[in-house]
Design an enzyme around this catalytic site. Structure first.
Site, mmCIF file in Angstrom:
data_model
loop_
_atom_site.group_PDB
_atom_site.id
_atom_site.type_symbol
_atom_site.label_atom_id
_atom_site.label_comp_id
_atom_site.label_asym_id
_atom_site.label_seq_id
_atom_site.Cartn_x
_atom_site.Cartn_y
_atom_site.Cartn_z
ATOM 1 N N ASN A 57 0.801 -1.225 0.000
ATOM 2 C CA ASN A 57 0.000 0.000 0.000
ATOM 3 C C ASN A 57 0.834 1.277 0.000
ATOM 4 O O ASN A 57 0.311 2.355 0.251
ATOM 5 C CB ASN A 57 -0.946 0.003 1.202
ATOM 6 C CG ASN A 57 -1.795 -1.240 1.238
ATOM 7 O OD1 ASN A 57 -1.580 -2.100 2.082
ATOM 8 N ND2 ASN A 57 -2.722 -1.377 0.323
ATOM 9 N N ILE A 65 0.930 6.859 0.211
ATOM 10 C CA ILE A 65 0.241 5.816 0.970
ATOM 11 C C ILE A 65 -1.203 5.693 0.494
ATOM 12 O O ILE A 65 -1.900 6.697 0.355
ATOM 13 C CB ILE A 65 0.231 6.143 2.475
ATOM 14 C CG1 ILE A 65 1.650 6.331 2.999
ATOM 15 C CG2 ILE A 65 -0.490 5.058 3.267
ATOM 16 C CD1 ILE A 65 1.709 6.876 4.404
ATOM 17 N N CYS A 66 -1.644 4.459 0.266
ATOM 18 C CA CYS A 66 -3.039 4.195 -0.085
ATOM 19 C C CYS A 66 -3.756 3.785 1.202
ATOM 20 O O CYS A 66 -3.622 2.662 1.674
ATOM 21 C CB CYS A 66 -3.122 3.080 -1.127
ATOM 22 S SG CYS A 66 -4.800 2.770 -1.685
ATOM 23 N N LEU A 67 -4.477 4.744 1.779
ATOM 24 C CA LEU A 67 -5.168 4.532 3.045
ATOM 25 C C LEU A 67 -6.461 5.348 3.014
ATOM 26 O O LEU A 67 -6.406 6.568 2.832
ATOM 27 C CB LEU A 67 -4.263 4.984 4.204
ATOM 28 C CG LEU A 67 -4.764 4.813 5.620
ATOM 29 C CD1 LEU A 67 -4.943 3.329 5.954
ATOM 30 C CD2 LEU A 67 -3.785 5.449 6.597
#
Length: 132
Positions: A57, A65-67
């Site tokens: 991620n 960041i993939c959040l």
């Protein structure tokens, strides 16, 4: 204020540095100081890692960041501490549905032991490079 943002950055860096050499950077935050002294962050901060991280991620080149907490799930009720907990949780338990690093995501899904070894190898290589 710049002083409050500096204090947040120092606390953030200290918190994550105690657990690893990974250092995230937060930018673009708008916040209010509440009567109880707590900071209310109005918008999702732009968060990225300044050191290379091998993780499904996290974009290995940009540190992005993939959040969901940093996007559609953002709420001003979230505190910096809760954001840090979300990042720490993501580091420990990748979300294979939303990967930014396809190779790491694929490896994580196929062979967790090899994934862990690759993470350690990447980390050790980074340490060797910075020691030179």
């Amino acid at each position: 204020s710049d002083q409050a943002l500096g204090a947040i950055m120092m606390a953030l860096q200290k918190s994550l540095m105690e657990q690893s050499d990974i250092t995230p950077v937060l930018k673009g935050m708008e916040f209010d100081l509440m009567d109880n002294g707590e900071l209310l962050v109005k918008n999702p901060p732009i968060v990225k890692f300044i050191s290379s991280v091998y993780h499904p991620n996290i974009d290995i080149k940009t540190g992005g960041i993939c959040l969901t907490t940093l996007g559609s799930a953002w709420s001003p009720a979230l505190t910096i501490v809760k954001l840090l907990v979300s990042i720490q949780s993501l580091l420990a338990e990748p979300n294979s549905d939303h990967g930014l690093n396809p190779g790491a995501c694929s490896l994580y899904l196929k062979d967790k032991d090899k994934f862990k070894k690759t993470v350690l190898d990447h980390h050790n290589k980074k340490l060797e490079t910075s020691a030179k």
